[in-house]
Scaffold this active site. Structure first.
Site, PDB file in Angstrom:
ATOM      1  N   CYS A 106       0.658  -1.154  -0.099  1.00  0.00           N
ATOM      2  CA  CYS A 106      -0.036  -0.038   0.084  1.00  0.00           C
ATOM      3  C   CYS A 106       0.946   1.259   0.065  1.00  0.00           C
ATOM      4  O   CYS A 106       1.958   1.334   0.680  1.00  0.00           O
ATOM      5  CB  CYS A 106      -0.821   0.162   1.202  1.00  0.00           C
ATOM      6  SG  CYS A 106      -2.101   1.428   1.372  1.00  0.00           S
ATOM      7  N   HIS A 148      -9.002  -3.236  -2.436  1.00  0.00           N
ATOM      8  CA  HIS A 148      -8.317  -2.359  -1.802  1.00  0.00           C
ATOM      9  C   HIS A 148      -8.551  -0.901  -1.836  1.00  0.00           C
ATOM     10  O   HIS A 148      -8.548  -0.341  -0.712  1.00  0.00           O
ATOM     11  CB  HIS A 148      -6.648  -2.570  -2.138  1.00  0.00           C
ATOM     12  CG  HIS A 148      -5.390  -1.718  -1.335  1.00  0.00           C
ATOM     13  ND1 HIS A 148      -4.673  -2.567  -0.709  1.00  0.00           N
ATOM     14  CD2 HIS A 148      -5.185  -0.742  -1.426  1.00  0.00           C
ATOM     15  CE1 HIS A 148      -3.847  -1.696  -0.253  1.00  0.00           C
ATOM     16  NE2 HIS A 148      -4.050  -0.490  -0.729  1.00  0.00           N
ATOM     17  N   GLU A 149      -8.906  -0.461  -3.010  1.00  0.00           N
ATOM     18  CA  GLU A 149      -9.075   0.887  -3.018  1.00  0.00           C
ATOM     19  C   GLU A 149     -10.368   1.131  -2.618  1.00  0.00           C
ATOM     20  O   GLU A 149     -10.536   2.157  -1.770  1.00  0.00           O
ATOM     21  CB  GLU A 149      -8.925   1.429  -4.585  1.00  0.00           C
ATOM     22  CG  GLU A 149      -7.657   1.047  -5.189  1.00  0.00           C
ATOM     23  CD  GLU A 149      -6.515   1.578  -4.423  1.00  0.00           C
ATOM     24  OE1 GLU A 149      -6.435   2.999  -3.540  1.00  0.00           O
ATOM     25  OE2 GLU A 149      -5.446   1.081  -4.404  1.00  0.00           O
ATOM     26  N   HIS A 152     -10.224   1.556   1.390  1.00  0.00           N
ATOM     27  CA  HIS A 152      -9.455   2.726   1.668  1.00  0.00           C
ATOM     28  C   HIS A 152     -10.862   3.975   1.618  1.00  0.00           C
ATOM     29  O   HIS A 152     -10.826   4.634   2.742  1.00  0.00           O
ATOM     30  CB  HIS A 152      -8.639   3.295   0.532  1.00  0.00           C
ATOM     31  CG  HIS A 152      -7.325   3.072   0.861  1.00  0.00           C
ATOM     32  ND1 HIS A 152      -6.590   3.178   1.997  1.00  0.00           N
ATOM     33  CD2 HIS A 152      -6.225   2.464  -0.221  1.00  0.00           C
ATOM     34  CE1 HIS A 152      -5.436   2.817   1.600  1.00  0.00           C
ATOM     35  NE2 HIS A 152      -4.981   2.251   0.469  1.00  0.00           N
TER      36      HIS A 152
END
EC number: 3.5.1.88
Length: 197
Positions: A106, A148-149, A152
């Site tokens: 990351c 993952h994004e 976030h």
């Protein structure tokens, strides 16, 4: 446009769910969104990332950019932006992640990577930079990036998903770097690349 600093784990903006990008009655997006997206692309490219969420550069809006291959080792990449993404995935395995195939890094945890359990397939729906509906999906690395994004944007880092010895190793790494506190960032393109690119 501009390369901007990337926030490091511990900054409150990374641990707070983002707000949807406002959409006008006519489907229009804010006029200044184009500059944000351009800065995100420039920053992601300078950092050699496969994705970047707006809150990683301190902006609490629900938007991410990507430039990612469908799987590790492939040279053909997909590039784009998703505004107000909604994530759908296949089932996430309940087994320990494989350190050889499930390694994840990351840009907000620079230079570190840990095995992370993720679904093998994911789809994100949302809007493109012009406010048009978009749907992207993939398997392998691309699916991992989508999860993952959007994580976030929901206020989570991949470190929050780690289990067992990987979670303990990550806590030690954060402590050894003196991260985990507000106000830390790094500037892609300045100094040594934390990922060795």
């Amino acid at each position: 446009m501009a390369v901007v600093p990337i926030r490091i784990v511990g900054d409150p903006v990374l641990h707070t769910p983002t707000q949807p990008v406002p959409v006008g009655d006519d489907g229009s997006l804010p006029a200044d969104l184009g500059k944000l997206i351009a800065d995100m692309y420039d920053t992601m490219d300078a950092a050699h990332g496969v994705g970047l969420a707006a809150n990683q550069i301190g902006v609490g809006l629900r938007v991410f950019v990507y430039d990612c291959a469908d799987d590790r080792g492939l040279t053909e990449r997909r590039r784009g932006v998703v505004v107000n993404p909604v994530l759908e995935t296949s089932e996430i395995p309940e087994t320990m992640p494989d350190p050889d195939t499930d390694d994840e890094g990351c840009l907000s945890v620079p230079g570190e990577s840990f095995p992370t359990g993720r679904a093998s397939w994911a789809r994100v729906t949302g809007l493109d930079a012009d406010g048009n509906p978009v749907s992207i999906e993939g398997h392998g690395l691309f699916a991992r990036m989508l999860q993952h994004e959007t994580g976030h944007l929901d206020g989570f880092l991949y470190l929050d998903r780690l289990i067992g010895r990987y979670a303990r190793s990550a806590k030690r790494a954060v402590k050894s770097h003196n991260w985990g506190v507000p106000g830390l960032s790094w500037m892609p393109g300045e100094g040594p690349d934390p990922f060795g690119h």
